[in-house]
Structures are given as C-alpha cells and as structure tokens.
Motif scaffolding. Structure first.
Motif, PDB file in Angstrom:
ATOM      1  N   ARG A 270       0.769  -1.191  -0.031  1.00 29.99           N
ATOM      2  CA  ARG A 270       0.033   0.314   0.146  1.00 29.99           C
ATOM      3  C   ARG A 270       1.003   1.268  -0.555  1.00 29.99           C
ATOM      4  O   ARG A 270       2.088   1.667   0.474  1.00 29.99           O
ATOM      5  CB  ARG A 270      -0.739  -0.012   1.375  1.00 29.99           C
ATOM      6  CG  ARG A 270      -1.891   1.139   1.726  1.00 29.99           C
ATOM      7  CD  ARG A 270      -2.820   0.496   2.193  1.00 29.99           C
ATOM      8  NE  ARG A 270      -3.543  -0.262   2.229  1.00 29.99           N
ATOM      9  CZ  ARG A 270      -4.891  -1.194   2.910  1.00 29.99           C
ATOM     10  NH1 ARG A 270      -4.891   0.134   4.162  1.00 29.99           N
ATOM     11  NH2 ARG A 270      -4.838  -2.329   3.000  1.00 29.99           N
ATOM     12  N   LYS A 271       0.515   2.523  -0.762  1.00 34.68           N
ATOM     13  CA  LYS A 271       1.284   4.045  -0.603  1.00 34.68           C
ATOM     14  C   LYS A 271       0.460   4.066   0.224  1.00 34.68           C
ATOM     15  O   LYS A 271      -1.188   4.761  -0.290  1.00 34.68           O
ATOM     16  CB  LYS A 271       1.179   3.802  -2.205  1.00 34.68           C
ATOM     17  CG  LYS A 271       2.476   5.121  -1.631  1.00 34.68           C
ATOM     18  CD  LYS A 271       2.199   5.601  -3.306  1.00 34.68           C
ATOM     19  CE  LYS A 271       2.820   7.426  -3.051  1.00 34.68           C
ATOM     20  NZ  LYS A 271       3.003   7.699  -5.012  1.00 34.68           N
ATOM     21  N   ILE A 272       0.535   5.634   1.123  1.00 37.10           N
ATOM     22  CA  ILE A 272      -0.362   6.128   2.396  1.00 37.10           C
ATOM     23  C   ILE A 272       0.133   7.631   1.663  1.00 37.10           C
ATOM     24  O   ILE A 272       1.983   8.018   2.170  1.00 37.10           O
ATOM     25  CB  ILE A 272      -0.555   5.680   3.502  1.00 37.10           C
ATOM     26  CG1 ILE A 272      -1.158   4.375   3.384  1.00 37.10           C
ATOM     27  CG2 ILE A 272      -1.396   6.828   4.045  1.00 37.10           C
ATOM     28  CD1 ILE A 272      -1.323   3.518   4.168  1.00 37.10           C
ATOM     29  N   SER A 273       0.034   8.999   1.565  1.00 36.61           N
ATOM     30  CA  SER A 273       0.595  10.018   1.722  1.00 36.61           C
ATOM     31  C   SER A 273       0.214  10.411   2.449  1.00 36.61           C
ATOM     32  O   SER A 273      -1.046  10.741   3.485  1.00 36.61           O
ATOM     33  CB  SER A 273       0.087  10.581   0.575  1.00 36.61           C
ATOM     34  OG  SER A 273       0.727  10.071  -0.377  1.00 36.61           O
ATOM     35  N   ALA A 274       1.097  10.960   3.659  1.00 33.86           N
ATOM     36  CA  ALA A 274       0.915  11.682   5.116  1.00 33.86           C
ATOM     37  C   ALA A 274       2.553  12.661   5.822  1.00 33.86           C
ATOM     38  O   ALA A 274       2.887  12.816   5.448  1.00 33.86           O
ATOM     39  CB  ALA A 274       0.393  10.772   5.738  1.00 33.86           C
ATOM     40  N   PHE A 275       1.525  13.912   5.658  1.00 39.03           N
ATOM     41  CA  PHE A 275       2.274  15.192   6.787  1.00 39.03           C
ATOM     42  C   PHE A 275       3.739  15.113   4.843  1.00 39.03           C
ATOM     43  O   PHE A 275       4.707  15.684   6.097  1.00 39.03           O
ATOM     44  CB  PHE A 275       2.611  14.116   7.616  1.00 39.03           C
ATOM     45  CG  PHE A 275       1.335  14.422   8.941  1.00 39.03           C
ATOM     46  CD1 PHE A 275       1.108  15.641   9.111  1.00 39.03           C
ATOM     47  CD2 PHE A 275       1.122  13.416   9.471  1.00 39.03           C
ATOM     48  CE1 PHE A 275      -0.573  15.831  10.501  1.00 39.03           C
ATOM     49  CE2 PHE A 275       0.111  13.352  10.087  1.00 39.03           C
ATOM     50  CZ  PHE A 275      -0.244  14.514  10.381  1.00 39.03           C
ATOM     51  N   GLY A 276       2.967  15.813   3.046  1.00 37.58           N
ATOM     52  CA  GLY A 276       4.452  15.650   3.225  1.00 37.58           C
ATOM     53  C   GLY A 276       5.314  14.321   2.613  1.00 37.58           C
ATOM     54  O   GLY A 276       6.142  14.466   1.954  1.00 37.58           O
ATOM     55  N   CYS A 277       5.102  13.629   3.415  1.00 45.25           N
ATOM     56  CA  CYS A 277       5.560  11.975   2.968  1.00 45.25           C
ATOM     57  C   CYS A 277       4.443  10.844   2.159  1.00 45.25           C
ATOM     58  O   CYS A 277       3.665  10.613   2.679  1.00 45.25           O
ATOM     59  CB  CYS A 277       6.402  11.229   4.736  1.00 45.25           C
ATOM     60  SG  CYS A 277       7.026  10.091   4.176  1.00 45.25           S
ATOM     61  N   GLU A 278       5.640   9.718   1.616  1.00 38.92           N
ATOM     62  CA  GLU A 278       5.472   9.009   1.138  1.00 38.92           C
ATOM     63  C   GLU A 278       5.480   7.778   2.434  1.00 38.92           C
ATOM     64  O   GLU A 278       6.376   7.193   2.027  1.00 38.92           O
ATOM     65  CB  GLU A 278       5.507   8.746  -0.515  1.00 38.92           C
ATOM     66  CG  GLU A 278       5.114   9.493  -1.674  1.00 38.92           C
ATOM     67  CD  GLU A 278       5.681   9.500  -2.952  1.00 38.92           C
ATOM     68  OE1 GLU A 278       6.633   8.159  -3.164  1.00 38.92           O
ATOM     69  OE2 GLU A 278       5.401  10.224  -3.859  1.00 38.92           O
ATOM     70  N   PHE A 279       4.457   6.945   2.459  1.00 40.08           N
ATOM     71  CA  PHE A 279       4.326   5.720   3.100  1.00 40.08           C
ATOM     72  C   PHE A 279       4.673   4.527   2.161  1.00 40.08           C
ATOM     73  O   PHE A 279       3.205   4.321   1.838  1.00 40.08           O
ATOM     74  CB  PHE A 279       3.843   5.824   3.865  1.00 40.08           C
ATOM     75  CG  PHE A 279       4.172   6.674   5.245  1.00 40.08           C
ATOM     76  CD1 PHE A 279       5.392   6.652   6.560  1.00 40.08           C
ATOM     77  CD2 PHE A 279       4.000   8.182   5.477  1.00 40.08           C
ATOM     78  CE1 PHE A 279       5.692   8.163   7.418  1.00 40.08           C
ATOM     79  CE2 PHE A 279       3.746   9.175   6.229  1.00 40.08           C
ATOM     80  CZ  PHE A 279       5.636   8.758   7.306  1.00 40.08           C
ATOM     81  N   HIS A 280       5.333   3.501   2.259  1.00 37.26           N
ATOM     82  CA  HIS A 280       5.362   2.323   1.609  1.00 37.26           C
ATOM     83  C   HIS A 280       5.109   1.144   1.914  1.00 37.26           C
ATOM     84  O   HIS A 280       5.880   1.354   2.706  1.00 37.26           O
ATOM     85  CB  HIS A 280       6.360   2.168   0.305  1.00 37.26           C
ATOM     86  CG  HIS A 280       5.857   3.761  -0.539  1.00 37.26           C
ATOM     87  ND1 HIS A 280       5.972   3.705  -2.199  1.00 37.26           N
ATOM     88  CD2 HIS A 280       6.661   4.571  -0.468  1.00 37.26           C
ATOM     89  CE1 HIS A 280       5.840   4.657  -2.408  1.00 37.26           C
ATOM     90  NE2 HIS A 280       6.133   5.357  -1.805  1.00 37.26           N
ATOM     91  N   LEU A 281       3.876   0.730   2.435  1.00 34.09           N
ATOM     92  CA  LEU A 281       3.877  -0.441   3.260  1.00 34.09           C
ATOM     93  C   LEU A 281       3.874  -1.917   2.134  1.00 34.09           C
ATOM     94  O   LEU A 281       3.364  -1.367   1.203  1.00 34.09           O
ATOM     95  CB  LEU A 281       2.019  -0.665   3.317  1.00 34.09           C
ATOM     96  CG  LEU A 281       1.927  -2.336   4.045  1.00 34.09           C
ATOM     97  CD1 LEU A 281       2.958  -2.561   5.608  1.00 34.09           C
ATOM     98  CD2 LEU A 281       0.269  -1.979   4.279  1.00 34.09           C
ATOM     99  N   CYS A 282       4.959  -2.662   2.493  1.00 32.76           N
ATOM    100  CA  CYS A 282       6.008  -3.654   1.861  1.00 32.76           C
ATOM    101  C   CYS A 282       5.669  -4.675   1.697  1.00 32.76           C
ATOM    102  O   CYS A 282       5.904  -5.120   3.026  1.00 32.76           O
ATOM    103  CB  CYS A 282       7.240  -3.106   1.343  1.00 32.76           C
ATOM    104  SG  CYS A 282       7.589  -1.847   0.554  1.00 32.76           S
ATOM    105  N   TYR A 283       5.130  -5.433   1.007  1.00 29.10           N
ATOM    106  CA  TYR A 283       5.474  -7.176   1.388  1.00 29.10           C
ATOM    107  C   TYR A 283       5.607  -7.999  -0.247  1.00 29.10           C
ATOM    108  O   TYR A 283       6.670  -8.316  -0.308  1.00 29.10           O
ATOM    109  CB  TYR A 283       4.076  -7.554   2.077  1.00 29.10           C
ATOM    110  CG  TYR A 283       3.050  -8.871   2.303  1.00 29.10           C
ATOM    111  CD1 TYR A 283       4.534  -9.482   3.010  1.00 29.10           C
ATOM    112  CD2 TYR A 283       3.049  -9.748   1.436  1.00 29.10           C
ATOM    113  CE1 TYR A 283       4.137 -10.783   3.452  1.00 29.10           C
ATOM    114  CE2 TYR A 283       2.274 -10.663   2.461  1.00 29.10           C
ATOM    115  CZ  TYR A 283       3.271 -11.341   3.462  1.00 29.10           C
ATOM    116  OH  TYR A 283       3.549 -12.686   3.809  1.00 29.10           O
TER     117      TYR A 283
END
Length: 294
Positions: A270-283
């Motif tokens: 999953r990719k989530i954008s929050a507070f100017g950051c790209e968070f990448h949940l990887c599996y």
C-alpha cells in the motif's frame, strides 16, 4: 583505425539488424575501450560512462526465514544485471537468524552466492540473542551486524549512506501473537526498541541534521502511530494492539521529516501520503528506490 560509423545503425538495412547491439550502450563502450586502450582520452570516456551506472536499491517486506525468501531469489528477479554494489533491503522479519539450525545456516550460506548485497532491518520475529551476537563493523557510514560476505543487519538508529542516499534504520515491533509464543524461545523482549535505542536514534539524527544532512528515507518494520488509522482494515479483530514502537517512530518522523518511508509488518502492499511524506507498506511487491540526487 577505429571506424565509429560502424557502430551506428545503417541507413540501408532493416532497423532490426543491429537494434540489439546499438541499444546496448555498455557493450558499445566496452568495445571502444578494448579497441582504443592506447588512446587515453577515448578510454577515459568509456570508463567514465561505465562508472556512472546507477546502483539499484530494492525494498521488500517480511521474508520470514526461508518461507518467503523466494520473493528476492526467484529467477525472474535475479535475471537483472546485479552486482554486489546493488542492494536489496528486507524491512524486518527477515527470520534467518532465528533458530540457528543446520538448515538455517545452509540457507544463509546460499545467500552468499547472490549477486547483490542483502541488507535487513529487524522486525519482531527475530532471535535478538543471535542478532546482537553478530560481529559489528563500520559500513555505509554506520555500524552494521555482519551476517555474511554480502549480508548485513542495519541496526536501530543508525544512518547509512547508500549510493548517495541517506537512510535511517529503526526496526522492531510488538508481536501480537505472543500468547502462542515463549519468551526467549520464539519471541524476545528486545523486539520492542529500548529507550536508549530511541535516544541514540534521535541524537544521531539531530547531529546529522545540524551538519546539514537530509534523510531521504526511513526504514522501519512497523509505522508511526498517526498512520494506524489508515491501516485499520489490516488489524486482526479490527482493532490495533498498542505498540510503543509506533510512538517512537512518530518522534523520529517529527525530527527526520523524510520524503519517503518504507515499512513492512502488516502483510500488504500500500502507498499512503501523509504530512508531505510517501509511506510505502511493502510485502509481496518489490519496490525500487528512486530519489533526486543532487
């Protein structure tokens, strides 16, 4: 005398005749270098081209020992032109320093034949007695645990420079399946980072930033607390179990302010954008790291 025109696509032939060769710039420059070693200027151009090959940095989620190691050892993935200056990072629950059985040691030995360098952070399903018993050395600008010739543990709070990019590593997480595990047999209290490890990460980060450094990405196993609501559908039973690690990661985020953050633990992509950051949940998905180099 070298005829450079021979390396160009002929105008009077079918384009397919030499497309494969013309497209392979490395082969062209290897050819130039072999033919004109006695001409220093052209030889330098060829070597300069070869040295500018960008290293590959890939990231993936949990591998759980040999159970899911195929994600980064299958033929399709290995068909790329890897060298030991290319890197694959497992974002926790690496799991190949867990029971130290002959089979586990054999798998680690086989990893030594991989063409790339394998890096991992710790998750919650690790044997921390084994991890903290690994020899340490300075590598990538920080301390690593040495698991093999091309196998390194990225320790909590360290900042590493890999191919001109700066990564802060901070592994660990709470095991929600503790009720089915035994302390110091298949789970360890050290799965949750200590206050001293958090203090080290924050002070290391503060020094790094005061010297003008910039963190390109944070590598963790779980995610900061503020991201939990965006992951709520992945929690067993529909609710999150409190994990002090997520609060620690929130403090790291507030100081680091990275543009990218990579984590595992939740067995999804999953990719989530929050507070100017790209968070990448990887599996399952293997992500290639891209950043703007200066």
């Amino acid at each position: 005398m070298l005829n450079l025109a021979r390396l160009q696509r002929p105008h009077n032939k079918d384009a397919n005749d030499c497309a494969g060769f013309a497209a392979n710039k490395t082969a062209i420059f290897d050819f130039i270098y072999r033919k004109v070693k006695f001409r220093p200027n052209l030889a330098k151009i060829a070597l300069k081209f070869k040295s500018k090959r960008e290293k590959m940095i890939y990231l993936c989620g949990d591998t759980h020992g040999s159970a899911e190691l195929h994600k980064i050892t299958n033929k399709a993935f290995l068909s790329q032109n890897f060298t030991r200056e290319d890197y694959v990072v497992v974002l926790g629950d690496f799991g190949l320093f867990f029971s130290d059985t002959p089979n586990e040691r054999l798998v680690r030995e086989r990893l030594g034949r991989l063409p790339y360098t394998l890096l991992f952070i710790d998750g919650n399903h690790e044997n921390f007695d084994l991890l903290y018993g690994l020899p340490t050395e300075e590598k990538f600008g920080g301390k690593v645990g040495v698991g093999g010739e091309n196998l390194f543990w990225l320790r909590r709070g360290e900042i590493y420079e890999i191919d001109g990019r700066n990564f802060l590593a901070f592994g660990g997480a709470f095991s929600i399946d503790r009720a089915w595990r035994r302390l110091n047999v298949n789970y360890w209290d050290a799965e949750i980072p200590s206050q001293s490890e958090l203090n080290f990460a924050l002070s290391n980060l503060a020094r790094f930033k005061s010297a003008g450094g910039k963190i390109d990405a944070v590598l963790s196993h779980t995610a900061p607390t503020f991201l939990m609501s965006a992951l709520s559908d992945l929690f067993l039973g529909g609710g999150a179990i409190y994990d002090p690690t997520t609060d620690m990661l929130e403090r790291i985020f507030e100081l680091a302010k990275p543009e990218k953050w990579y984590f595992g633990h939740f067995h999804a992509d999953r990719k989530i954008s929050a507070f100017g950051c790209e968070f990448h949940l990887c599996y399952d998905e293997i992500l290639k790291f891209y950043s703007k180099l200066p």
